[in-house]
Design a protein around this motif. Structure first.
Motif, PDB file in Angstrom:
ATOM      1  N   ASP A  23       0.826  -1.208   0.000  1.00 63.31           N
ATOM      2  CA  ASP A  23       0.000   0.000   0.000  1.00 63.31           C
ATOM      3  C   ASP A  23       0.862   1.261   0.000  1.00 63.31           C
ATOM      4  N   ARG A  26       2.398   1.693  -3.443  1.00 60.89           N
ATOM      5  CA  ARG A  26       1.371   2.144  -4.398  1.00 60.89           C
ATOM      6  C   ARG A  26       1.143   3.646  -4.264  1.00 60.89           C
ATOM      7  N   VAL A  27       1.007   4.130  -3.024  1.00 61.83           N
ATOM      8  CA  VAL A  27       0.765   5.553  -2.797  1.00 61.83           C
ATOM      9  C   VAL A  27       1.977   6.382  -3.214  1.00 61.83           C
ATOM     10  N   ASN A  29       4.105   5.790  -5.420  1.00 61.36           N
ATOM     11  CA  ASN A  29       4.304   5.771  -6.866  1.00 61.36           C
ATOM     12  C   ASN A  29       3.209   6.506  -7.632  1.00 61.36           C
ATOM     13  N   GLU A  30       2.206   7.018  -6.931  1.00 54.94           N
ATOM     14  CA  GLU A  30       1.206   7.848  -7.597  1.00 54.94           C
ATOM     15  C   GLU A  30       1.904   9.145  -8.023  1.00 54.94           C
ATOM     16  N   PRO A  31       1.680   9.587  -9.262  1.00 49.24           N
ATOM     17  CA  PRO A  31       2.416  10.755  -9.774  1.00 49.24           C
ATOM     18  C   PRO A  31       2.357  11.992  -8.872  1.00 49.24           C
ATOM     19  N   GLU A  32       1.174  12.315  -8.337  1.00 48.54           N
ATOM     20  CA  GLU A  32       1.063  13.505  -7.484  1.00 48.54           C
ATOM     21  C   GLU A  32       1.883  13.355  -6.203  1.00 48.54           C
ATOM     22  N   MET A  33       1.804  12.187  -5.583  1.00 47.68           N
ATOM     23  CA  MET A  33       2.563  11.969  -4.344  1.00 47.68           C
ATOM     24  C   MET A  33       4.064  11.949  -4.627  1.00 47.68           C
ATOM     25  N   ARG A  34       4.459  11.276  -5.693  1.00 47.45           N
ATOM     26  CA  ARG A  34       5.884  11.227  -6.064  1.00 47.45           C
ATOM     27  C   ARG A  34       6.412  12.646  -6.251  1.00 47.45           C
ATOM     28  N   LYS A  35       5.646  13.493  -6.956  1.00 49.90           N
ATOM     29  CA  LYS A  35       6.068  14.871  -7.193  1.00 49.90           C
ATOM     30  C   LYS A  35       6.194  15.631  -5.873  1.00 49.90           C
TER      31      LYS A  35
END
Length: 75
Positions: A23, A26-27, A29-35
């Motif tokens: 989990d 996954r979070v 690697n989400e584009p917004e979180m990664r940025k």
């Protein structure tokens, strides 16, 4: 560089650790979180629990040696 990770009690069942790890990866690697993480100057590395365990063990060994060689003591 700072390293952030999750730790859990030793008796935590492996399926729970695997779910937390999956989990979290996954979070992260989400584009917004990664940025957001990268904008803070950090690098996202989603490792498996066994890899993090190995890293912690190697750091404990490394720093124990440094503390002993420098004769660092609690005051």
């Amino acid at each position: 560089n700072a390293l952030l990770g999750f730790v859990a009690p030793a008796a935590t069942p492996k399926p729970i650790l695997q779910k937390i790890s999956a989990d979290t990866a996954r979070v992260l690697n989400e584009p917004e979180m990664r940025k957001r993480v990268e904008d803070l100057g950090a690098e996202v590395v989603a490792s498996k629990p066994e890899e993090f365990d190995a890293f912690i063990a190697s750091e404990m060994k490394r720093w124990a040696r440094i503390v002993k060689e420098a004769d660092i003591r609690l005051e």
